[in-house]
Design an enzyme around this catalytic site. Sequence first.
Site, PDB file in Angstrom:
ATOM      1  N   PHE A 127       0.701  -1.135  -0.033  1.00  0.00           N
ATOM      2  CA  PHE A 127       0.036  -0.001  -0.419  1.00  0.00           C
ATOM      3  C   PHE A 127       0.300   0.996   0.338  1.00  0.00           C
ATOM      4  CE2 PHE A 127       1.259  -0.403   4.606  1.00  0.00           C
ATOM      5  CZ  PHE A 127       0.583   1.710   4.725  1.00  0.00           C
ATOM      6  N   GLY A 135       6.140  13.705   4.038  1.00  0.00           N
ATOM      7  CA  GLY A 135       5.987  12.898   5.195  1.00  0.00           C
ATOM      8  C   GLY A 135       4.754  12.690   5.772  1.00  0.00           C
ATOM      9  N   THR A 162       7.168  -0.048   1.000  1.00  0.00           N
ATOM     10  CA  THR A 162       6.925  -1.613   1.294  1.00  0.00           C
ATOM     11  C   THR A 162       6.894  -2.647  -0.161  1.00  0.00           C
ATOM     12  OG1 THR A 162       8.073  -0.914   3.416  1.00  0.00           O
ATOM     13  CG2 THR A 162       7.367  -3.407   3.053  1.00  0.00           C
ATOM     14  N   ARG A 284      29.621 -13.557  29.125  1.00  0.00           N
ATOM     15  CA  ARG A 284      30.873 -12.476  29.311  1.00  0.00           C
ATOM     16  C   ARG A 284      31.519 -12.105  30.808  1.00  0.00           C
ATOM     17  NH1 ARG A 284      35.348 -10.669  27.944  1.00  0.00           N
ATOM     18  NH2 ARG A 284      35.263  -8.200  28.150  1.00  0.00           N
ATOM     19  N   GLY A 356      32.213  -3.718  23.390  1.00  0.00           N
ATOM     20  CA  GLY A 356      32.545  -3.118  21.789  1.00  0.00           C
ATOM     21  C   GLY A 356      32.288  -4.754  20.564  1.00  0.00           C
ATOM     22  N   GLU A 379       4.616   3.554   9.568  1.00  0.00           N
ATOM     23  CA  GLU A 379       3.070   3.842  10.813  1.00  0.00           C
ATOM     24  C   GLU A 379       2.755   5.059  11.815  1.00  0.00           C
ATOM     25  OE1 GLU A 379       3.286   1.976   8.920  1.00  0.00           O
ATOM     26  OE2 GLU A 379       2.044   0.000   8.892  1.00  0.00           O
ATOM     27  N   THR A 381       5.382   8.776  13.218  1.00  0.00           N
ATOM     28  CA  THR A 381       6.104   8.547  13.884  1.00  0.00           C
ATOM     29  C   THR A 381       5.239   9.117  15.672  1.00  0.00           C
ATOM     30  OG1 THR A 381       5.901  11.506  13.988  1.00  0.00           O
ATOM     31  CG2 THR A 381       7.662  10.079  12.233  1.00  0.00           C
TER      32      THR A 381
END
Length: 401
Positions: A127, A135, A162, A284, A356, A379, A381
């Site tokens: 769509f 915008g 999309t 870790r 890291g 959809e 902001t």
Amino acid sequence: MARLAQTHGLTDVQQEILATVRDFVDKEIIPVATQLEHKDEYPTQIVEGLKELGLFGLMIPEEYGGLGESLLTYALCVEEIARGWMSVSGIINTHFIVAYMLKQHGTQEQKDTFLPRMALGEVRGAFSMSEPGLGSDVSAITSKGVKDGDEYVLNGQKMWLTNGGTSTLVAVLCRSDEGHPEGTAPHKSMTTFLVEKEPGFGEVRPGLTIPGKIDKMGYKGVDTTELIMDGLRIPANRVLGGTTGRGFYQMMDGVEVGRVNVAARGCGVAQRAFELGVSYAQQRHTFGKPIAQHQAISFKLAEMATKVEAAHAMMVNAARKKDSGERNDLEAGMAKYLASEYCKEVVEDAFRIHGGYGFSKEYEIERLYREAPMLLIGEGTAEIQKMIIGRRLLEEYRSQG
């Protein structure tokens, strides 16, 4: 993780569907997602698997060959898929919105023509509302559909489509002045046109061009494109619902369920980020013990898990409200706003836990870190959601003084 984001009150059928989808995600999506994402490669094999599972017809009524499931079931499936790879959930979402719009607003002929093939994934939906210069201001649309005999001629440029290349049916919002005199409010002079096309790029039918994929920071694999209409002729029976001037309301109805979907995607990505973070924190070691046993990391994990739970609860509430037949724009706006913001925060915390190594493309969290920002925009902001929420609250709590 099994303990988080549980949904109470599901039927045996819903639980079976979700267990099947989760198993598919664990076996077919997660192992290949990062590799495909780094290549920006369309997940053809995954999509074929989703077709076999019937997910393209999950909410399409059984009379048209779908599963006839609820928005809640769909949203929970999207949550699972996004946990594996958010781009795959995007491939399904635009298809779902078009199918939903057809089911709710299409003529009987349009439903009969498209829904059975959409349920099988043979017709793939997309769509298109946005344009290069507008915008979030949908009322500023400049693309036009002009009546010419038994056809409409469409001209204009659309953006952020999309599934633009892989879709074969696009719901396109245009301005149509026919029957709407000058001075009519912009949202009352818009029409949704159902545009059939061939998959691919370039001129996919006379007057319609899909230029190519837009290169993005994240949300890769799925094709995001422009759509250019230059004298595109559409039969009059491809006006969604058969009547012009209703396009804005039809699109907003689709976006409303789309916001529940984006919330579900945020929940899924956040869940995966938490899984990665809590796993790495136990593997870790620093200063002689797993970093999970350091209070700073333990507190971070507690905050992440709480956000995952809160976002999931709001998403489920918004879906259930829509399924009940009640207006849910307030709940959908809140769910989309909270889930996307929390997703960003949970992903960043998981990224920090990895230290890291989180910056290395060898680790999955690096992909999630680039994917999460899209949910802040898609959809609507955060600012748009706040406007919707604010207006609805003032309606509910209107002062009598």
